[in-house]
Design a protein around this motif. Structure first.
Motif, PDB file in Angstrom:
ATOM      1  N   VAL A 254       8.676  -1.761  -4.624  1.00 24.41           N
ATOM      2  CA  VAL A 254       8.247  -0.517  -3.988  1.00 24.41           C
ATOM      3  C   VAL A 254       7.274   0.225  -4.903  1.00 24.41           C
ATOM      4  O   VAL A 254       6.236   0.740  -4.456  1.00 24.41           O
TER       5      VAL A 254
ATOM      6  N   ALA B 187       3.841  -1.350  -4.846  1.00 25.76           N
ATOM      7  CA  ALA B 187       3.095  -0.956  -3.647  1.00 25.76           C
ATOM      8  C   ALA B 187       2.561   0.466  -3.777  1.00 25.76           C
ATOM      9  O   ALA B 187       1.440   0.764  -3.345  1.00 25.76           O
ATOM     10  N   VAL B 188       3.346   1.355  -4.378  1.00 28.41           N
ATOM     11  CA  VAL B 188       2.900   2.741  -4.559  1.00 28.41           C
ATOM     12  C   VAL B 188       1.686   2.795  -5.486  1.00 28.41           C
ATOM     13  O   VAL B 188       0.712   3.520  -5.233  1.00 28.41           O
TER      14      VAL B 188
ATOM     15  N   GLN C 264      -1.410   1.554  -3.713  1.00 30.79           N
ATOM     16  CA  GLN C 264      -1.957   2.575  -2.830  1.00 30.79           C
ATOM     17  C   GLN C 264      -2.645   3.677  -3.623  1.00 30.79           C
ATOM     18  O   GLN C 264      -3.687   4.207  -3.219  1.00 30.79           O
TER      19      GLN C 264
ATOM     20  N   ARG D  91      -6.063   4.755   3.155  1.00 33.23           N
ATOM     21  CA  ARG D  91      -4.622   4.651   3.374  1.00 33.23           C
ATOM     22  C   ARG D  91      -4.307   3.273   3.936  1.00 33.23           C
ATOM     23  O   ARG D  91      -4.912   2.826   4.914  1.00 33.23           O
TER      24      ARG D  91
ATOM     25  N   PRO E 207      -1.365   0.423   5.465  1.00 26.10           N
ATOM     26  CA  PRO E 207      -0.084   0.424   6.195  1.00 26.10           C
ATOM     27  C   PRO E 207       1.065   0.123   5.234  1.00 26.10           C
ATOM     28  O   PRO E 207       1.037  -0.896   4.515  1.00 26.10           O
ATOM     29  N   PRO E 208       2.088   0.969   5.171  1.00 25.63           N
ATOM     30  CA  PRO E 208       3.138   0.803   4.153  1.00 25.63           C
ATOM     31  C   PRO E 208       3.899  -0.518   4.259  1.00 25.63           C
ATOM     32  O   PRO E 208       4.151  -1.176   3.239  1.00 25.63           O
ATOM     33  N   GLY E 209       4.267  -0.910   5.496  1.00 26.27           N
ATOM     34  CA  GLY E 209       5.052  -2.135   5.654  1.00 26.27           C
ATOM     35  C   GLY E 209       4.329  -3.380   5.179  1.00 26.27           C
ATOM     36  O   GLY E 209       4.834  -4.116   4.315  1.00 26.27           O
TER      37      GLY E 209
ATOM     38  N   LEU F 240       1.803  -3.553   3.219  1.00 27.03           N
ATOM     39  CA  LEU F 240       1.509  -3.416   1.790  1.00 27.03           C
ATOM     40  C   LEU F 240       2.710  -3.816   0.946  1.00 27.03           C
ATOM     41  O   LEU F 240       2.579  -4.551  -0.047  1.00 27.03           O
ATOM     42  N   LEU F 241       3.902  -3.361   1.338  1.00 30.27           N
ATOM     43  CA  LEU F 241       5.109  -3.733   0.602  1.00 30.27           C
ATOM     44  C   LEU F 241       5.371  -5.233   0.708  1.00 30.27           C
ATOM     45  O   LEU F 241       5.739  -5.881  -0.283  1.00 30.27           O
TER      46      LEU F 241
ATOM     47  N   ARG G 284      -2.611  10.813  -4.882  1.00 30.89           N
ATOM     48  CA  ARG G 284      -3.049   9.543  -5.439  1.00 30.89           C
ATOM     49  C   ARG G 284      -2.802   9.497  -6.952  1.00 30.89           C
ATOM     50  O   ARG G 284      -2.413   8.466  -7.492  1.00 30.89           O
TER      51      ARG G 284
ATOM     52  N   ALA H 131       0.884   8.862  -7.426  1.00 33.08           N
ATOM     53  CA  ALA H 131       1.234   7.485  -7.087  1.00 33.08           C
ATOM     54  C   ALA H 131       0.726   6.507  -8.144  1.00 33.08           C
ATOM     55  O   ALA H 131       1.441   5.582  -8.544  1.00 33.08           O
TER      56      ALA H 131
END
Length: 345
Positions: A90, A93-94, A97, A103, A105-107, A109-110, A237, A240
């Motif tokens: 996680v 991925a952060v 990003q 931006r 997509p979180p899913g 990207l993870l 940003r 993150a």
């Protein structure tokens, strides 16, 4: 045949449906089930699994010994280590990003970072993880120059943040460090400085002398500087990017400490974290797949220096690799194959 002239007809001839053309060997062939492109895609999807099988056969004893020791360890501490391992993906991925203005997509990207973890164990110097991430960014519509700049920023921020964390540990816990003989002397530091200067100078000379390299390099540097300036005007940003990079070694230390506590390692979390920071700083630049090998040996040495028994320190590192490498390796390779087949990568 009629003798009436065509000009005397009342209007244009009615259109009739043309018969379906018969298949001709000269007509363009449709993609078949066994086309080269499809076979290549399936081969790429299966390649990670084949590499994992070869690596498992070559390193089977390490996996077996670590699994044997972990079988008698405290399961709750092992679950804690597995939790911190998942948090590491996680955090990765952060940070990814945070290194990009767009931006993502979180899913996906993870999932890409989970798959990149499997690729990172095959190729040295994080090449596998960077290749998977760059492919993912390109499929998300990120230009090549901007995606490469984000990878460079990611690679630059992580060691800087780790060094800041290490200095913070040395300032906060000065009594833990009794390793004066391990501090490099002036000659060693001079050799390192000369090597870094020579590498940077050689890259500059090549960029200036070789004309085909000049334009893409200038474009890359311009994009990297522009994106870095834009990113550092956005607090989310910055948090993150730098916060995630600083949290990464702490999560890795938490995994090692959890495994050590499960096995009865007589060290505190602070000592384990400091041992990891010193070991990864000392030999982290050695190009080994996932850092396996040099970092492991240095980590065992550091924990022994802090007072841990040699066998228990080695078992802790083996258990750490089982949790962070062997257990996620097969699921990560499957996710990588699925993402390749679905053209996400």
């Amino acid at each position: 045949m009629s003798s009436l002239p065509l000009s005397d007809l009342p209007g244009p001839l009615p259109a009739t449906a043309a018969p379906a053309p018969a298949h001709s060997p000269f007509s363009p062939a449709r993609p078949t089930r066994f086309s080269p492109a499809l076979l290549t895609r399936h081969a790429l999807a299966l390649l990670p699994l084949l590499l994992i099988g070869a690596w498992a056969a070559a390193d089977w004893h390490t996996f077996r010994d670590g699994a044997t020791r972990l079988a008698s360890a405290d399961p709750w501490w092992l679950l804690s280590g597995l939790f911190f391992t998942c948090m590491g993906w996680v955090t990765a991925a952060v940070v990814r990003q945070g290194a990009l203005p767009e931006r993502l997509p979180p899913g996906p990207l993870l999932a890409s970072q989970f798959a990149a973890g499997a690729a990172n164990q095959v190729l040295p110097a994080s090449i596998g993880a960077h290749a998977v991430t760059l492919r993912f960014l390109q499929n998300q519509g990120i230009p090549l120059a901007r995606g490469t700049a984000s990878l460079a920023l990611y690679s630059l921020v992580k060691p800087i943040a780790k060094t800041v964390v290490l200095l913070g540990f040395l300032v906060a816990f000065p009594d833990l460090l009794h390793l004066g003989e391990l501090v490099p002397d002036r000659r060693t530091l001079s050799l390192v400085a000369v090597g870094v200067t020579a590498a940077v100078g050689t890259a500059g000379i090549l960029a200036a002398a070789v004309r085909p390299l000049r334009r893409p390099l200038v474009c890359f540097v311009r994009t990297a500087l522009t994106d870095a300036r834009i990113l550092h005007t956005r607090p989310s940003r910055v948090l993150a990017l730098w916060g995630g990079a600083a949290a990464t070694p702490l999560l890795q230390a938490s995994v090692i400490a959890s495994v050590g506590f499960a096995l009865g390692l007589p060290l505190s979390w602070t000592q384990v974290a400091l041992a990891l920071l010193l070991a990864s700083t000392a030999v982290g630049a050695v190009p080994a797949p996932g850092g396996i090998g040099p970092v492991d040996a240095a980590l065992v040495f550091m924990m022994v220096t802090f007072g841990a028994p040699m066998g228990l320190a080695a078992a802790t590192v083996i258990g750490y690799r089982v949790l962070t490498v062997w257990i996620p390796l097969l699921p990560g390779a499957l996710v990588l194959s699925i993402m390749v087949q679905r053209k996400i990568l």
